[in-house]
Structure formats: structure tokens, C-alpha cells
Scaffold this active site. Structure first.
Site, PDB file in Angstrom:
ATOM      1  N   HIS A   1      -9.227  -2.540  -4.809  1.00 50.71           N
ATOM      2  CA  HIS A   1      -8.100  -2.811  -3.917  1.00 50.71           C
ATOM      3  C   HIS A   1      -7.082  -3.729  -4.580  1.00 50.71           C
ATOM      4  O   HIS A   1      -5.876  -3.599  -4.351  1.00 50.71           O
ATOM      5  CB  HIS A   1      -8.566  -3.418  -2.597  1.00 50.71           C
ATOM      6  CG  HIS A   1      -7.438  -3.547  -1.624  1.00 50.71           C
ATOM      7  ND1 HIS A   1      -6.987  -2.487  -0.871  1.00 50.71           N
ATOM      8  CD2 HIS A   1      -6.622  -4.597  -1.318  1.00 50.71           C
ATOM      9  CE1 HIS A   1      -5.956  -2.871  -0.145  1.00 50.71           C
ATOM     10  NE2 HIS A   1      -5.713  -4.153  -0.398  1.00 50.71           N
TER      11      HIS A   1
ATOM     12  N   HIS B   1       0.831  -1.204   0.000  1.00 59.33           N
ATOM     13  CA  HIS B   1       0.000   0.000   0.000  1.00 59.33           C
ATOM     14  C   HIS B   1       0.867   1.256   0.000  1.00 59.33           C
ATOM     15  O   HIS B   1       0.586   2.221  -0.727  1.00 59.33           O
ATOM     16  CB  HIS B   1      -0.936   0.017   1.204  1.00 59.33           C
ATOM     17  CG  HIS B   1      -1.862  -1.150   1.258  1.00 59.33           C
ATOM     18  ND1 HIS B   1      -2.654  -1.423   2.361  1.00 59.33           N
ATOM     19  CD2 HIS B   1      -2.120  -2.142   0.355  1.00 59.33           C
ATOM     20  CE1 HIS B   1      -3.355  -2.528   2.126  1.00 59.33           C
ATOM     21  NE2 HIS B   1      -3.044  -2.974   0.923  1.00 59.33           N
TER      22      HIS B   1
ATOM     23  N   HIS C   1      -0.723 -11.220  -4.839  1.00 59.60           N
ATOM     24  CA  HIS C   1       0.686 -10.869  -4.675  1.00 59.60           C
ATOM     25  C   HIS C   1       1.618 -11.919  -5.271  1.00 59.60           C
ATOM     26  O   HIS C   1       2.665 -11.582  -5.824  1.00 59.60           O
ATOM     27  CB  HIS C   1       1.010 -10.692  -3.191  1.00 59.60           C
ATOM     28  CG  HIS C   1       0.271  -9.574  -2.545  1.00 59.60           C
ATOM     29  ND1 HIS C   1       0.382  -8.264  -2.965  1.00 59.60           N
ATOM     30  CD2 HIS C   1      -0.599  -9.551  -1.499  1.00 59.60           C
ATOM     31  CE1 HIS C   1      -0.385  -7.495  -2.211  1.00 59.60           C
ATOM     32  NE2 HIS C   1      -0.989  -8.247  -1.323  1.00 59.60           N
TER      33      HIS C   1
ATOM     34  N   ASP D   1      -3.073  -3.029  -4.901  1.00 60.40           N
ATOM     35  CA  ASP D   1      -1.992  -3.977  -4.625  1.00 60.40           C
ATOM     36  C   ASP D   1      -1.076  -4.145  -5.835  1.00 60.40           C
ATOM     37  O   ASP D   1       0.153  -4.223  -5.702  1.00 60.40           O
ATOM     38  CB  ASP D   1      -2.568  -5.338  -4.232  1.00 60.40           C
ATOM     39  CG  ASP D   1      -3.101  -5.378  -2.813  1.00 60.40           C
ATOM     40  OD1 ASP D   1      -2.786  -4.470  -2.023  1.00 60.40           O
ATOM     41  OD2 ASP D   1      -3.839  -6.335  -2.485  1.00 60.40           O
TER      42      ASP D   1
END
Length: 309
Positions: free
Chosen positions: A235, A78, A262, A239
Site C-alpha cells: 500500500h 489512490h 505522503h 501511495d
């Protein structure tokens, strides 16, 4: 913005760590040109400097974690996304804990503090990683590709078997203004049973309805609901901006992702770096000639209206 930038002055940020539940303080200090973003952490006996680049990623299971010589810093994505979107190229980050504070679960607090502090333009030109050939990565149902583009774009699709999320799609040209308004406020999200499992195993100790969207069987548990109907996919884009910043240069390319997280983001960054014939480093003057400055931070907002071919 043609030139690199750092912060005008030091900035102190404190907050709770998502997984440890500890109060953590970071001091963001201006750095010289070509320094990049470097985290400095300590275990009380030694101080280790960890550049925020893909080569130092040590874990991507729950967040993006960088480490070196036995010390690590977790949940950097973030903050890294906010730094990238606000045009910060060079920074020293002193941190007194093992993870970046979660704040409200989004990047909005970081963006607000960075913009309040302001940027200092430096004398070195900025370089961009311009994608020249398509690259694709598939891992089961997860897919990520990147194709040439004169701007940094992200198109993201997610699919969850829960009526509160379901299928969500969002496409965005990433620049300071679009990131601040459309992406930065989107909070991390999770399902109640996952949160309970993590806490039972000593993780997510700082997680709460104040810093995450928590979804139960009947719906969103947060009293104020969601900030956007498609907050979850927004969101995921947040990321991705943070994860792709670990390339070490701003990207000129169009990322297309499906069910990505991720782990595959990091794999894609590594694949890009390993395929040097698919990209080229270009200086900001050359990038500007192609209308590519909409990615470059606060001073570049005026460029956001440049038409894309």
C-alpha cells in the site's frame, strides 16, 4: 503507448469519504490533450478548478490534499495512482465533496472501473520525466531517493514495532499489469488506537473494516485478514505511485524509499522539480527507443517483457 489518452466516455463513481463519512460522487469526463488531471469542486456558491500537480498540494499529514482559492480535495492518491497506471493523461473530475471516495481502501475498484470504461488514444505524444542524476532526501529516519532508470521502479522498505507488520520490503517495476495484480488491491492500514483517536477528533468518520486494514494489539481485526502478507508495504507503494504522479508527467526513474509517507513523498517531488539539471522531459518516441513504455497503461502491457539493461 506513444500518445496521450483520456477516457472513452464519462464515468461516475460514488462512495463514502474516509474522513467525512459522507456519500460523495465523482464524474470523470474525457479531456483534451495536454489538459492533465483537473479536479472541479464547489462549495455551493462557486466552482474551483484544481489541477492535480505538486504546486497545489496543501496538506500531507493524513493524505495528499490539493487545494486552491479556499477549496480542497483530500485523499486523491489512490485515484491518481490508478489513473497513472491505467494510462490516463487527461481528465476532468467533477466532485461534490471534499475528498475522493475511499472505496475499499485500495485502488482496485478504480482500476476495474477505468479498465471497463476504456481509454481513448489522442493525437499528442506523451512526455516523460526522465531522471538523469540521483536525488536524495532525508527527514529523520525517513529516506527517499531517485536514480536514473529506463523504467519506473519503486523499492520500498517499512519498519513498524508491531509483529503484524515488522520489517517489510517490496520492489516492483510499475506498469499496468504489475500495478493491477500486485499493488492496486493493497488497502490502507492503521492501528486501532489511531483510528479511535481520529474518530474522537472528528476524522476517519467513514473508516471501517470494509475500507481499511485495522491492527489491534493482538493482530489484524479484519475477519478475512490481509490480502497479502506484505499488504502494508504494497500500500505504501500504491501511495507513492499516486504522490509521484503529481510531478505532472510519468517518471522514468527508480524510487527507493524507507519509512516514507505522503509528507516526504511530496517533499521529494518538490525537490525533483526544483533541480531541473537532474532530469529531462522526453517525448514518448525517445522514451520508447530506450525501452521505457512499460509504464504507459493498458495498451502497453505487451511491452512489459522488454529487458532492462
Amino acid at each position: 503507448m506513444i500518445y496521450q489518452s483520456t477516457l472513452n466516455k464519462p464515468l461516475t463513481i460514488s462512495g463514502i469519504g474516509l474522513h467525512t463519512g459522507r456519500q460523495i460522487t465523482m464524474i470523470l469526463r474525457p479531456a483534451e490533450p495536454d489538459n492533465g488531471i483537473i479536479f472541479h469542486c464547489t462549495d455551493g456558491e462557486r466552482r474551483v478548478s484544481i489541477p492535480a500537480v505538486s504546486a497545489n498540494v496543501v496538506d500531507t499529514r493524513l493524505a495528499t490534499v490539493i487545494g486552491k482559492d479556499g477549496l480542497s480535495v483530500s485523499t486523491i492518491e489512490h485515484l491518481m495512482a490508478a489513473l497513472s497506471a491505467c494510462g490516463i493523461d487527461n481528465l476532468h473530475i467533477d466532485i461534490d465533496g471534499p475528498e475522493v471516495p475511499v472505496m475499499d481502501g485500495s485502488a482496485a475498484p478504480f482500476v476495474a472501473l477505468l479498465q471497463e470504461t476504456g481509454n481513448r488514444v489522442q493525437e499528442k505524444r506523451r512526455k516523460y520525466l526522465a531522471i538523469r542524476k540521483p536525488i536524495t532526501l532525508v527527514d529523520g529516519e525517513k529516506r527517499v531517493s531517485i536514480i536514473p532508470s529506463r523504467f519506473f521502479r519503486i523499492t520500498f522498505d517499512i519498519a513498524f514495532d508491531h509483529p503484524c507488520i515488522g520489517l517489510q520490503h517490496r520492489a516492483i517495476k510499475v506498469n499496468t499489469e504489475t500495478f493491477r495484480k500486485e499493488i492496486a488491491p493493497a488497502r490502507t492500514f492503521g492501528f486501532l488506537h489511531e483510528v479511535e483517536y481520529l474518530k474522537a477528533n472528528g476524522l476517519a468518520l467513514g473508516g471501517s473494516l470494509d475500507n481499511a486494514v485495522v491492527i489491534g494489539e493482538e493482530g489484524v481485526l479484519n475477519p478475512d485478514g490481509v490480502r497479502f502478507e506484505d499488504e502494508c508495504v504494497r500500500h505504501k507503494i500504491l501511495d507513492a505511485v499516486g504522490d509521484f504522479s503529481l510531478l505532472g508527467h510519468r517518471v522514468l526513474g527508480h524510487v527507493k524509499a524507507y519509512k516514507a509517507g505522503h509528507d516526504i513523498n511530496h517533499q521529494m517531488v518538490e525537490k525533483i522539480l526544483a533541480n531541473a539539471d537532474c532530469w529531462q522531459l522526453v517525448e514518448s518516441g525517445e522514451a520508447a527507443s530506450h525501452g521505457s513504455l512499460s509504464m504507459t497503461g493498458c495498451a502497453a502491457m505487451a511491452m512489459a517483457g522488454v529487458a532492462e539493461a
